[in-house]
Design an enzyme around this catalytic site. Structure first.
Site, PDB file in Angstrom:
ATOM      1  N   HIS A  43      81.111 -30.214  39.885  1.00 42.46           N
ATOM      2  CA  HIS A  43      81.557 -30.765  41.176  1.00 42.46           C
ATOM      3  C   HIS A  43      81.485 -29.699  42.275  1.00 42.46           C
ATOM      4  O   HIS A  43      81.086 -29.984  43.411  1.00 42.46           O
ATOM      5  CB  HIS A  43      83.006 -31.253  41.078  1.00 42.46           C
ATOM      6  CG  HIS A  43      83.226 -32.387  40.128  1.00 42.46           C
ATOM      7  ND1 HIS A  43      83.947 -32.265  38.966  1.00 42.46           N
ATOM      8  CD2 HIS A  43      82.819 -33.679  40.184  1.00 42.46           C
ATOM      9  CE1 HIS A  43      83.992 -33.430  38.340  1.00 42.46           C
ATOM     10  NE2 HIS A  43      83.304 -34.306  39.054  1.00 42.46           N
ATOM     11  N   LYS A 176      73.105 -35.279  37.125  1.00 44.37           N
ATOM     12  CA  LYS A 176      73.608 -35.530  35.770  1.00 44.37           C
ATOM     13  C   LYS A 176      73.707 -37.038  35.547  1.00 44.37           C
ATOM     14  O   LYS A 176      73.361 -37.535  34.487  1.00 44.37           O
ATOM     15  CB  LYS A 176      74.986 -34.895  35.565  1.00 44.37           C
ATOM     16  CG  LYS A 176      75.576 -35.240  34.214  1.00 44.37           C
ATOM     17  CD  LYS A 176      76.945 -34.673  34.018  1.00 44.37           C
ATOM     18  CE  LYS A 176      78.049 -35.449  34.679  1.00 44.37           C
ATOM     19  NZ  LYS A 176      78.403 -36.733  34.076  1.00 44.37           N
ATOM     20  N   MET A 211      78.214 -30.100  32.168  1.00 41.72           N
ATOM     21  CA  MET A 211      79.647 -30.190  32.484  1.00 41.72           C
ATOM     22  C   MET A 211      79.996 -31.620  32.842  1.00 41.72           C
ATOM     23  O   MET A 211      79.227 -32.301  33.529  1.00 41.72           O
ATOM     24  CB  MET A 211      79.985 -29.268  33.644  1.00 41.72           C
ATOM     25  CG  MET A 211      79.929 -27.836  33.258  1.00 41.72           C
ATOM     26  SD  MET A 211      80.481 -26.788  34.607  1.00 41.72           S
ATOM     27  CE  MET A 211      80.266 -25.206  33.808  1.00 41.72           C
TER      28      MET A 211
END
Ligand SMILES: Nc1ncnc2c1ncn2[C@@H]1O[C@H](COP(=O)(O)OP(=O)(O)OP(=O)(O)O)[C@@H](O)[C@H]1O
Ligand SMILES: CC(C)(CO)[C@@H](O)C(=O)[O-]
Ligand code: BAL
Length: 235
Positions: A43, A176, A211
């Site tokens: 993020h 992602k 992640m």
């Protein structure tokens, strides 16, 4: 008193829209990073991309934190989705790049609904319910769309709501969630949103795993299994 880089925390839609309009009136571009919180370095890489997005023009970066119920089917993990708002705000403050955090309690609530308030998960609609949905009809099919029947309908709709509330110049998504990024690009094109969409590269853990907020739910065995498959793919 808050430190200079402490983001303003905004919970109300009208206050968010007014805040963003003030930033634009000051000559800044507004860059939005939509998230569901429980933030990690993936993020934060989107925050960096947002801060660098306006080609030299000053940018006001807004991070939204909202676990959108309408993208979860009843069998999915809405109730156990991880959250840590205080920790998220600390991480965003540490970047010194975020001007505001938008964390509304419920983006579907109608202030005039009172006791008749209906959840967006109820399909009944009605005067106080929610019955307007955006479908990106072909791109939403297959891949994640096959296993998550309401996912892209919920994502496209809540992202369009965020666009209408924040009125951003630029919005950053992670590759992602590749299909999600493509669905949003298509919605922006088809519905003439005057917004630039940036797709940001995947950030990975040392063992190669992308992640992801839900990684916190992975057991040690699941992580080991993943590291094994990365080695195997690399051979
Ligand atoms: N590792 C990552 N690299 C780049 N972008 C990422 C990464 N993880 C998440 N993002 C992006 O951050 C945005 C917000 O994602 P979200 O808050 O759902 O987090 P998440 O880690 O993807 O969570 P989940 O575990 O539910 O998939 C999305 O645009 C997503 O693609
Ligand atoms: C784009 C998004 C914030 C919409 O709820 C969510 O799907 C996410 O975090 O990827
Ligand atoms: N980043 C994906 C959000 C979700 O799985 O609901």
């Amino acid at each position: 008193m808050a430190a200079a880089h402490e983001p303003e925390v905004i919970r109300d839609k009208a206050a968010m829209r007014a805040w963003a309009r003030r930033r634009r009136a000051e000559g800044k571009a507004v860059a939005l990073v939509p998230t569901m919180g429980f933030l990690h370095d993936g993020h934060l890489s989107l925050v960096s991309a947002a801060a660098a997005s306006a080609g030299g023009k000053p940018v006001a970066v807004v991070v939204s934190i909202y676990v959108n119920p309408s993208q979860f089917a009843p069998t999915e993990d809405l109730a156990t989705y991880p959250s840590d708002l205080a920790g998220d705000i600390r991480k965003l403050a540490a970047t010194a790049a975020v001007a505001a955090v938008f964390c509304p309690p419920d983006l579907y609530a109608r202030p005039d609904a009172g006791a008749e308030s209906a959840s967006c998960l109820e399909e009944t609609g009605g005067a106080y319910g929610h019955e307007t949905w955006i479908r990106v009809e072909h791109l939403e099919k297959g891949m994640c769309g096959s296993s998550r029947p309401v996912f892209f309908r919920g994502v496209a709709t809540v992202v369009a709501k965020l666009f209408n509330i924040v009125e951003p110049d630029v919005v950053v998504f992670g590759k992602k969630d590749y299909q999600q990024w493509r669905v949003i690009c298509r919605m922006v094109r088809d519905l003439d949103f005057a917004i630039e969409i940036i797709g940001s590269e995947i950030v990975r853990e040392a063992d190669g795993l992308a992640m992801s907020s839900r990684n916190v739910h992975l057991s040690h065995e699941e992580r080991e299994k993943f590291a094994g498959s990365v080695k195997f793919i690399g051979q």
